[in-house]
Motif scaffolding. Sequence first.
Motif, PDB file in Angstrom:
ATOM      1  N   LYS A 261      50.757  32.069  32.731  1.00 32.04           N
ATOM      2  CA  LYS A 261      49.460  32.073  33.415  1.00 32.04           C
ATOM      3  C   LYS A 261      48.656  33.257  32.883  1.00 32.04           C
ATOM      4  CE  LYS A 261      46.852  30.671  36.892  1.00 32.04           C
ATOM      5  NZ  LYS A 261      46.269  29.359  36.911  1.00 32.04           N
ATOM      6  N   LEU A 262      47.509  32.982  32.283  1.00 29.95           N
ATOM      7  CA  LEU A 262      46.687  34.055  31.728  1.00 29.95           C
ATOM      8  C   LEU A 262      45.891  34.733  32.827  1.00 29.95           C
ATOM      9  CD1 LEU A 262      45.319  32.425  28.455  1.00 29.95           C
ATOM     10  CD2 LEU A 262      47.354  33.824  28.778  1.00 29.95           C
ATOM     11  N   LEU A 263      45.937  36.051  32.824  1.00 28.77           N
ATOM     12  CA  LEU A 263      45.216  36.861  33.803  1.00 28.77           C
ATOM     13  C   LEU A 263      44.271  37.805  33.061  1.00 28.77           C
ATOM     14  CD1 LEU A 263      48.279  37.800  36.015  1.00 28.77           C
ATOM     15  CD2 LEU A 263      46.634  35.981  36.423  1.00 28.77           C
ATOM     16  N   PHE A 264      43.115  38.034  33.655  1.00 22.55           N
ATOM     17  CA  PHE A 264      42.099  38.868  33.024  1.00 22.55           C
ATOM     18  C   PHE A 264      41.393  39.686  34.091  1.00 22.55           C
ATOM     19  CE2 PHE A 264      37.494  38.862  31.559  1.00 22.55           C
ATOM     20  CZ  PHE A 264      37.638  39.920  30.675  1.00 22.55           C
ATOM     21  N   HIS A 265      41.256  40.977  33.849  1.00 20.41           N
ATOM     22  CA  HIS A 265      40.516  41.840  34.765  1.00 20.41           C
ATOM     23  C   HIS A 265      39.163  42.140  34.117  1.00 20.41           C
ATOM     24  CE1 HIS A 265      39.321  44.897  37.513  1.00 20.41           C
ATOM     25  NE2 HIS A 265      40.450  44.761  38.204  1.00 20.41           N
ATOM     26  N   PRO A 266      38.078  41.547  34.649  1.00 21.00           N
ATOM     27  CA  PRO A 266      36.773  41.683  33.999  1.00 21.00           C
ATOM     28  C   PRO A 266      36.165  43.087  34.092  1.00 21.00           C
ATOM     29  CG  PRO A 266      36.549  40.483  36.055  1.00 21.00           C
ATOM     30  CD  PRO A 266      38.018  40.698  35.831  1.00 21.00           C
ATOM     31  N   VAL A 267      36.566  43.870  35.054  1.00 16.25           N
ATOM     32  CA  VAL A 267      36.017  45.224  35.182  1.00 16.25           C
ATOM     33  C   VAL A 267      36.739  46.178  34.231  1.00 16.25           C
ATOM     34  CG1 VAL A 267      35.659  47.175  36.739  1.00 16.25           C
ATOM     35  CG2 VAL A 267      35.285  44.841  37.571  1.00 16.25           C
ATOM     36  N   TYR A 268      38.073  46.184  34.272  1.00 16.59           N
ATOM     37  CA  TYR A 268      38.863  47.103  33.439  1.00 16.59           C
ATOM     38  C   TYR A 268      39.172  46.517  32.060  1.00 16.59           C
ATOM     39  CZ  TYR A 268      39.252  49.704  37.734  1.00 16.59           C
ATOM     40  OH  TYR A 268      38.962  50.402  38.880  1.00 16.59           O
ATOM     41  N   ARG A 269      38.856  45.238  31.864  1.00 19.63           N
ATOM     42  CA  ARG A 269      38.931  44.558  30.571  1.00 19.63           C
ATOM     43  C   ARG A 269      40.307  44.652  29.919  1.00 19.63           C
ATOM     44  NH1 ARG A 269      35.019  41.941  29.198  1.00 19.63           N
ATOM     45  NH2 ARG A 269      35.239  42.128  26.970  1.00 19.63           N
ATOM     46  N   TYR A 270      41.307  44.124  30.609  1.00 14.67           N
ATOM     47  CA  TYR A 270      42.632  43.949  30.039  1.00 14.67           C
ATOM     48  C   TYR A 270      43.148  42.590  30.469  1.00 14.67           C
ATOM     49  CZ  TYR A 270      44.671  45.098  34.587  1.00 14.67           C
ATOM     50  OH  TYR A 270      45.027  45.100  35.905  1.00 14.67           O
ATOM     51  N   ALA A 271      44.162  42.115  29.753  1.00  9.93           N
ATOM     52  CA  ALA A 271      44.703  40.780  30.009  1.00  9.93           C
ATOM     53  C   ALA A 271      46.229  40.831  29.983  1.00  9.93           C
ATOM     54  CB  ALA A 271      44.189  39.796  28.969  1.00  9.93           C
ATOM     55  N   GLY A 272      46.812  39.752  30.469  1.00  9.76           N
ATOM     56  CA  GLY A 272      48.265  39.624  30.440  1.00  9.76           C
ATOM     57  C   GLY A 272      48.667  38.195  30.719  1.00  9.76           C
ATOM     58  N   SER A 273      49.926  37.907  30.479  1.00 12.82           N
ATOM     59  CA  SER A 273      50.495  36.577  30.752  1.00 12.82           C
ATOM     60  C   SER A 273      51.555  36.737  31.815  1.00 12.82           C
ATOM     61  CB  SER A 273      51.134  36.000  29.490  1.00 12.82           C
ATOM     62  OG  SER A 273      50.185  35.868  28.476  1.00 12.82           O
ATOM     63  N   LEU A 274      51.419  35.968  32.865  1.00 12.97           N
ATOM     64  CA  LEU A 274      52.322  36.065  34.021  1.00 12.97           C
ATOM     65  C   LEU A 274      53.350  34.963  33.979  1.00 12.97           C
ATOM     66  CD1 LEU A 274      52.961  37.322  36.818  1.00 12.97           C
ATOM     67  CD2 LEU A 274      51.315  35.705  37.760  1.00 12.97           C
ATOM     68  N   ASP A 275      54.605  35.341  34.149  1.00 16.48           N
ATOM     69  CA  ASP A 275      55.691  34.412  34.393  1.00 16.48           C
ATOM     70  C   ASP A 275      56.260  34.796  35.747  1.00 16.48           C
ATOM     71  OD1 ASP A 275      55.553  33.144  31.921  1.00 16.48           O
ATOM     72  OD2 ASP A 275      56.936  34.531  30.998  1.00 16.48           O
TER      73      ASP A 275
END
Length: 115
Positions: free
Chosen positions: A100-114
């Motif tokens: 599951k792709l996650l994105f924080h629009p304020v701090y501008r980082y992403a990750g993949s959740l399992d």
Amino acid sequence: MIVTDEITLQQPEHIYRETKTGDEIPGVTTILARKGWIDKTWVEKHQVARDRGTAAHLAIHFFEKGTLDPFSIDPIVEPYIRSYEVWKEATGYQVLYHEKLLFHPVYRYAGSLDS
């Protein structure tokens, strides 16, 4: 953290990009490595193990989606898939999210959740 469709993950490079602009977004592991909180040296030195882990992870992804073709499994990866099946049955583990792709629009980082 906001779950969004505004981010894409480019494989096999594992690069996150903002869909609208194409801008590269740093991932969690990249940020932690830049801060010196994790050491990725062993990952870079052991390409064969890394590739095997990536293949096993991808096979488990398709297994969980119900689309894994048993004839597509590399014999080197098969024991990992079987072990996962046994572990899942023994523990009663239920998958909530896989990649599951996650994105924080304020701090501008992403990750993949399992999970």
